[in-house]
Write an enzyme that holds these catalytic residues in place. Structure first.
Site, PDB file in Angstrom:
ATOM      1  N   ASP A 130     -16.000  10.583 -15.088  1.00 48.22           N
ATOM      2  CA  ASP A 130     -17.364  10.291 -15.543  1.00 48.22           C
ATOM      3  C   ASP A 130     -17.864   8.966 -14.965  1.00 48.22           C
ATOM      4  OD1 ASP A 130     -19.657  10.902 -16.932  1.00 48.22           O
ATOM      5  OD2 ASP A 130     -18.845  10.468 -18.919  1.00 48.22           O
ATOM      6  N   ASP A 187     -25.956  15.416 -17.357  1.00 47.42           N
ATOM      7  CA  ASP A 187     -26.228  15.652 -18.771  1.00 47.42           C
ATOM      8  C   ASP A 187     -27.612  16.246 -19.010  1.00 47.42           C
ATOM      9  OD1 ASP A 187     -23.820  14.310 -18.949  1.00 47.42           O
ATOM     10  OD2 ASP A 187     -24.726  12.434 -19.613  1.00 47.42           O
ATOM     11  N   GLU A 193     -22.301   5.215 -12.017  1.00 48.03           N
ATOM     12  CA  GLU A 193     -23.679   4.766 -11.748  1.00 48.03           C
ATOM     13  C   GLU A 193     -23.983   3.396 -12.316  1.00 48.03           C
ATOM     14  OE1 GLU A 193     -22.888   6.933 -13.981  1.00 48.03           O
ATOM     15  OE2 GLU A 193     -23.288   8.951 -13.263  1.00 48.03           O
TER      16      GLU A 193
END
Lengths: 678, 678
Positions: free
Chosen positions: B397, B464, B400
C-alpha cells in the site's frame, strides 16, 4: 514621488520618505507579458482563467531627467530595445507614472511595489468579505458577488452546482483597483481592464493588469483622513444626502397598489417613514422562478392605477415614492422597440440586437458608449417616465452584466468596457437627475461600481446578501462593504434590511430582521426589502414584535439627524464617509486595524452590531485614548481594551465618545427607545 | 526523428512522416521560466499552486549537425546567449531530445508539440476519469485520488470540506508523464518533477515541467500494439502472473483469526478461492475513526494465533495467504525503534526522525534513498516477517505520501523524489521477492506508481473507489484505470470488488457488489475487500444471493484460465495488457476511440460492464469488421454498430469474437453459470 537612480539599471521611488518601489536588475519591479484569457459569463457570474504564454522580467532600467519629470526606459537586458517607457510626473497631491509599452503584442503588465511587514491594506472597491486585504489576492472585475461566497458552505455549493453562482470572497458588484496602505499611501491603477491586487507576497505587492494600464497614481498623505480626502478629490463626491432620506425608513413593498395599504400598517405602528419604495412600479411578469419585475421602464397602470396622483397624495403627507430601473430593456416592452428603432441597442457580431437571457425573458443592452443612447435614457426613460411621474429616487440596479462579446457602437473592446459600465450607468442617472435640477434631492442607489462611481452615485447599497448571519454573505458583510468603499470616497452606504437572497430553503428569521434593523438605524439610510421570494420569507409587517422593534429603530434613526447632518457636512468638505473603520480616527492604535465588524459612525459613535445568531451580548474593542459610554446603560468604558455588553434584541451595542458635543442627543436615545415591556 | 531546419531560426521535427514539433520564431515551441510553487499536503491530498514569475519564449534556434545527431541552441532573439541546449539523438525505436538549461536559475520548462484536430491521447499513468486525454489538463503528481472526484457531487463537497480530500478528475495514485497519440506516436518526459500534460489547446500540446526534464523521448510505430510494446520495452515488464492468482478469487477478510472461519462460508457456497487475504495480519489499533491496521510489519500473535501453521494448513488445501505492508512504521511498533536505531528513517530539518500523522498515530518514513534502508526492509521486513511466514503476496500500500519537507539521507530534493517514491517502494518489494526466488509466484499489488513501476510491480490495483456507481469515483473508473495504465505497459490490473471508501453515509448495495463481481470475473484477478468500514457495509458473505452470485463469477473466472494464460504469454512476449481499449485491435475504426466503459479482454472477448445503478441492459459499440457473439444468448451481432443486450444481474454484457480459437470455451461459460432459477 522622488526618483533615485541606484547602481546599474536600478532605481528607487519614494513618496515623501516612504519607499514605494525598489527596482533592481536581480529583483525587477516590472514585467510585461502575453496572456490568452478565458472568460465565461453565466448571468453575471464569471468563470475566468488566464493562460500566460510569456512573462518577461524587465531587469534593466535607463533613467533620464527632464525638469521635475523622469523618464524610465525598461528592457530585458542592458543594450536590449526598450520594451516599456515610463514617465514620472508630479501633480498636486499625487505622483503619476504613465505607462507606454513599445511592443503592442504585450497585453499583460505586472508591477511590484514595496510591502512592509505588518502593513494593512484597504480598499479594492466595495469588498464584502475582508476589510484588510493583506495576505490575499483580489481580482478586480464587476460581477454578481455570489450566493454564499464561501466554498465550504452548503449554500455556496448548491449555488455553484446549480448555477455557477456561489461566488468567492473577492467577488463584488463594485471592484476598484485602488488601495490604501497603513503606511499613509494610496495607489490607484488607472485602467478598466481586468486587474488583480495581489497582497500575498512577502516584501512586495504585485499588481497585474490584462492590458497596459494608462497610469499608476500614488498618493502620500500624513493621515488616513487626508488620504480619504485625496480619494474623494480624485474620484468625485456625492451630492449631500437630503434630509428626507435620513428622517425615517424607506419601506420596500412590491405587491402593486396594495403596497399603499400595507404602508399604513407601518405608519400605524409608529414607523417613521421617509419613502415608499415599489420596485414593481413598471409591472411584473410570472416566470418559473417566481414573479419578476417587468423591465420596461414605464409606470404600469394595471399594477398601479393612478400612480401619479397616489404619489402626490403620499408626498402631501411627507412621504416620498421610489421606483426601480436598470440599464436593460425587455424585448417584449415598449421601450425596447423604440430604442431598437433608434439604433440605441448594442448588437452581436452579426449586427443584430444583442439579447441577454435573464431567465425566460430576453433584454437589449442600451449602448451608453454613444451619447444619443445615454441621452435617450436620461430624458425619455428617467426624465419623462420616472422623474416627471414624481419619483424621488430608485434602485439603479445592475451595471455588472456587460457581456464581453457584445459589439459596442463606438467600437470599444467590451472586455475593457465591462468594468467601465457601472460608472457609465451611474452617470446616466446622475445627468438625468441634474437636468431636472434635482441633484441632492433625488436619491438613487447602486450596487455596481468602479473607479469614478463616487461622482455618479449619491448612495451605495450593499447588494444582495443572503438572508442569514453567515460570515461571507450575511449581515456582517454589509459592514465590510461600507468601510472598504467608504475609504475610497463613497460617503453614503446602506443595505437591504433582512438581506435579499433566499435560495435552497434559506429563509429570514425574525432575529435576523431585527438585528439588521438595529444596525441600519446607525447607518446613513434605513431601507427594507421584501427579498427575492417575498411570500416564502418573513416580512417586517407580518410580525407585531418585529414591526414594533423596527418602529423604534426608525425613531432612533430619525433622532440622529442632527448628528448625521454634521457628518454630511464632513462628507461635503473632506470627502469622509459616514461609516468609518475604528482606525480612521485612531491611526496609532494598532489594535484598531483588526476590527472589521464594528465601525465609527462619525467620530463620536461606535457601533458593534450583533451579527451572529443566538447572541445576547457582544464584545468589541474600543479605541484607546477615549472613554466610551454605552448608549443604553450609560456605563463608561476605557478605550484601549475590549468591552463586553449585554445586547438583547432592541439594544444594539453602541457607544458614544465621552466629551462629544452630541452627548445629550446620544444619551436621549436610550429614553426614546427603551424597549417596551413585554 | 528527423530534423529539418526551416527559414530563419526555425525547425521541424518529424517522427517517420509525422510532424511532431514545428518551431518558428513567431510561434516558438520552447519556453523557460521561473516559478515559486506552493505545495501543501493533507494526508496524501495536495493543494498545489504555482506563481510563475518569468516565462520566456525561446524564439530563435541555431542548428548544427554532428553525424546523425543534431544540436539545437535556443535563445530569446538572434544574437542573444543560448538559454537552452538540446541534443537530438536516435536510439533503436526512439528518438531522444536531451535538455540542458544554461542558466540554473530557470526551474520551469514548457514544450509545445504539434496537435492534430481529432487526435486522441491516452496514458498519463493510471487515469481514473478519462481514457482519452484530449481537451483536458493533467497534472502529474502521485497523491490520493480523492473521494468523489467531482466538484459537483455532494460526496466530494463533504470530503473537501472536512478533509480537503475530495479530489478531481486528474488525481491519481499513479501518474506518468507519458502519452500515446492516435497518430501512432508516444512521448515520454523523463523527469520525476511535478509536470503537466496539457491537451486543451488547438494546434499544440503543451508539456510543462517544474524543473529541467532530463530528456524527451519520442516513439513512433506503425500500430498501437507496437507502441504499447515499445512502452513495455522502455519501462519494464511484469513477471508472468502465476496460475494460482487466476484460478479463483482472493478473499479479503480482516477480522483476525475469525477470518479463517468466514472463509469456510465462501468455500461452502462454491466460491473458487485462490487466497485468503488478511490485511490485519500484523494487528490493529482502535482510533476515533474506527479500527485501523497496526503498521508494524510483524505477525500479530494476538490477532492471529499460530498464524504460520494456519497458513500452512490453508496452503495444503491449495489456498494461499496474503498480507499487507506499506513503507511506513508506526512509532509505537517494534520495527520503528529498530530502523531508527540503525539510522534508516528520514529526518526533519532539525535532524529528528520525521513523523507523519496518519490520524491518532505517527509513523516514520523508511528512507529508500539509501541502500541500507532498502535492504533492511527487503530482508528483515518482507523477507523474514512476511515471506518466511508463508505469505504468497500482499497489498503493497501507499507510496504517494513522501512529504515534500522531509530530509532524505542521500540529500535528494523531496519534491523530486515524491513522484519517484512509488517506484522505489515497488523495487523494494520486487527485490525482496527476487532474493527468495519467488518472482512470478508471489503476487503483491500496488496502487501507487510512476514511470518505471511497470518493472517493479506484478499487479496494479485500482486504488480506493467509493462504494458507488458514480462516474468519477465508482465502478467505471476501474475500467478507465485498467485501460490507461495498460497502454503504458502495465499488463495486469484489478480492483476491490464492491469498492473501498464508505464515507458520509455512502454504503455498498448488493447490486454494486454483484455488478463489480461480474466485471472482476473478466479481469486478470478477482479480489474482494471489506472496505474501510466493514461493519457499516454489506459484505459478500452477509447475503446468500450475493454470495451465490459471487461464487458463479469465480467459477467463470477460473474457467477463463486457458484463455487468460494465452494473454499472459502476450504480456510476456509483447508487453500487451490483458485489458485493452477497443481501438487496440481496431485502430481504423474511429468509433472505437470514444469508448471508455467497455474493453477487450484479449482480442477475443469484449466486456461492457453495467456500471450504472438500476440498469437491466446495456448498449455498447462493437468494433467493425468482426461478428460478435453474446456470451449468454449466443446471439450474433455485426460489428460497426451499437449492440443492445439484456443484462439482468448474473449475465454481464460480454461478447466473444466469432472465429476465436476459444469459441468453445466461451460458449461453455453460459452453461457453467446459467443463473439459478429464482
Amino acid at each position: 514621488m522622488r526618483c533615485e537612480p541606484v547602481a546599474e539599471g536600478g532605481f528607487d521611488l519614494f513618496a515623501d520618505d516612504r519607499l514605494i518601489l525598489a527596482h533592481r536588475p536581480e529583483t525587477p519591479s516590472f514585467f510585461l507579458g502575453r496572456g490568452e484569457e478565458r472568460m465565461e459569463m453565466y448571468r453575471g457570474n464569471f468563470d475566468i482563467e488566464d493562460y500566460v504564454t510569456a512573462r518577461l522580467p524587465l531587469a534593466h532600467a535607463e533613467l533620464s531627467r527632464e525638469g521635475d519629470d523622469w523618464h524610465i526606459a525598461l528592457s530585458a537586458r542592458p543594450g536590449d530595445p526598450t520594451l516599456l517607457a515610463l514617465k514620472l510626473t508630479q501633480e498636486s497631491g499625487r505622483s503619476i507614472l504613465s505607462v507606454e509599452a513599445r511592443d503592442p503584442s504585450f497585453n499583460r503588465f505586472w508591477l511590484r511595489l514595496v510591502a512592509e511587514e505588518g502593513e494593512h491594506l484597504f480598499g479594492g472597491g466595495e469588498q464584502m468579505s475582508y476589510l484588510d486585504l493583506a495576505g490575499r489576492r483580489f481580482p478586480m472585475w464587476t460581477s454578481e458577488p455570489g450566493v454564499g461566497r464561501d466554498k465550504t458552505s452548503p449554500l455556496t455549493f448548491e449555488a455553484d452546482r446549480t448555477g455557477r453562482a456561489g461566488g468567492d470572497y473577492y467577488n463584488t458588484n463594485y471592484p476598484q483597483p485602488t488601495f490604501l496602505s497603513s503606511r499613509g499611501v494610496a495607489v490607484h491603477l488607472e485602467t478598466t481592464a481586468y486587474s488583480i491586487l495581489d497582497f500575498r507576497h512577502a516584501g512586495f505587492h504585485e499588481l497585474e493588469v490584462w492590458a497596459m494600464p494608462e497610469r499608476i497614481e500614488v498618493f502620500a498623505k500624513g493621515s488616513i483622513g487626508d488620504l480619504v480626502t485625496a480619494m474623494a478629490d480624485r474620484f468625485g463626491r456625492q451630492p449631500p444626502l437630503p434630509d428626507w432620506a435620513m428622517e425615517g425608513a424607506i419601506i420596500g413593498l412590491k405587491h402593486g397598489a396594495g403596497s399603499f395599504e400595507t404602508l399604513e400598517t407601518y405608519l400605524a405602528a409608529g414607523v417613521e417613514v421617509s419613502a415608499l419604495w415599489c420596485e414593481d412600479w413598471s409591472g411584473v411578469r410570472e416566470t418559473s422562478f417566481g414573479t419578476r419585475l417587468f423591465w420596461d421602464w414605464v409606470a404600469s397602470d394595471k399594477r398601479y392605477p393612478q400612480l401619479k396622483s397616489r404619489i402626490d397624495e403620499l408626498r402631501a403627507r411627507g412621504i416620498r415614492f421610489l421606483g426601480y430601473v436598470n440599464p436593460y430593456l425587455c424585448n417584449d416592452g415598449t421601450l425596447f422597440s423604440e430604442a431598437e428603432a433608434k439604433g440605441l441597442l448594442a448588437t452581436d457580431d452579426t449586427g443584430n440586437t444583442y439579447l441577454v437571457d435573464f431567465g425566460e425573458f430576453d433584454c437589449g443592452v442600451v449602448d451608453f458608449t454613444i451619447d444619443e443612447a445615454a441621452q435617450w435614457f436620461e430624458d425619455r426613460v428617467i426624465g419623462e417616465n420616472m422623474l416627471d411621474l414624481g419619483l424621488s429616487g430608485w434602485m439603479a440596479d445592475f451595471g455588472e452584466y456587460l457581456p464581453i462579446d457584445v459589439q459596442l457602437k463606438d467600437g470599444a473592446d467590451p472586455k475593457l468596457m465591462h468594468n467601465a459600465w457601472p460608472v457609465l450607468w451611474g452617470a446616466v442617472n446622475a445627468r438625468a437627475v441634474a437636468k431636472k435640477g434635482r441633484s441632492g434631492d433625488v436619491v438613487y442607489f447602486m450596487r455596481a461600481g468602479f473607479s469614478g462611481i463616487q461622482a455618479e452615485c449619491p448612495l451605495l447599497w450593499a447588494g444582495d446578501q443572503s438572508v442569514d448571519f453567515s460570515r461571507h454573505d450575511g449581515l456582517v458583510t454589509v459592514i465590510v462593504g461600507a468601510l472598504s468603499s467608504g475609504l475610497l470616497g463613497n460617503a453614503y452606504h446602506h443595505s437591504d434590511i433582512g438581506g435579499y437572497t433566499s435560495l435552497f430553503g434559506n429563509v429570514r428569521s425574525a432575529e435576523l430582521i431585527m438585528r439588521w434593523s438595529e444596525m441600519a438605524a446607525f447607518t446613513p439610510v434605513m431601507r427594507s426589502h421584501e427579498g427575492n421570494r417575498p411570500k416564502m420569507n418573513l416580512q417586517i409587517h407580518h410580525d407585531d414584535e418585529v414591526l414594533a422593534h423596527f418602529a423604534r429603530m426608525t425613531q432612533i434613526h430619525k433622532a440622529l439627524l442632527p448628528y448625521l447632518s454634521t457628518l454630511r457636512d464632513e462628507a461635503a468638505d473632506r470627502g469622509w464617509p459616514l461609516q468609518r473603520p475604528l482606525f480612521f480616527h485612531h491611526e496609532d492604535d494598532a489594535l484598531c486595524y483588526g476590527v472589521f465588524d464594528a465601525y465609527l459612525l462619525g467620530r463620536d459613535l461606535l457601533v458593534a452590531p450583533v451579527w451572529q445568531a443566538g447572541e445576547t451580548g457582544r464584545t468589541t474593542y474600543l479605541p484607546a485614548g477615549e472613554k466610551w459610554v454605552h448608549l443604553w446603560t450609560g456605563e463608561t468604558f476605557d478605550g484601549g481594551e475590549d468591552a463586553s455588553v449585554e445586547a438583547p434584541i432592541g439594544t444594539p451595542p453602541v457607544f458614544f465618545r465621552q466629551g462629544s458635543s452630541f452627548e445629550a442627543l446620544f444619551a436621549g436615545l436610550a429614553a426614546l427607545s427603551a424597549p417596551s415591556p413585554s
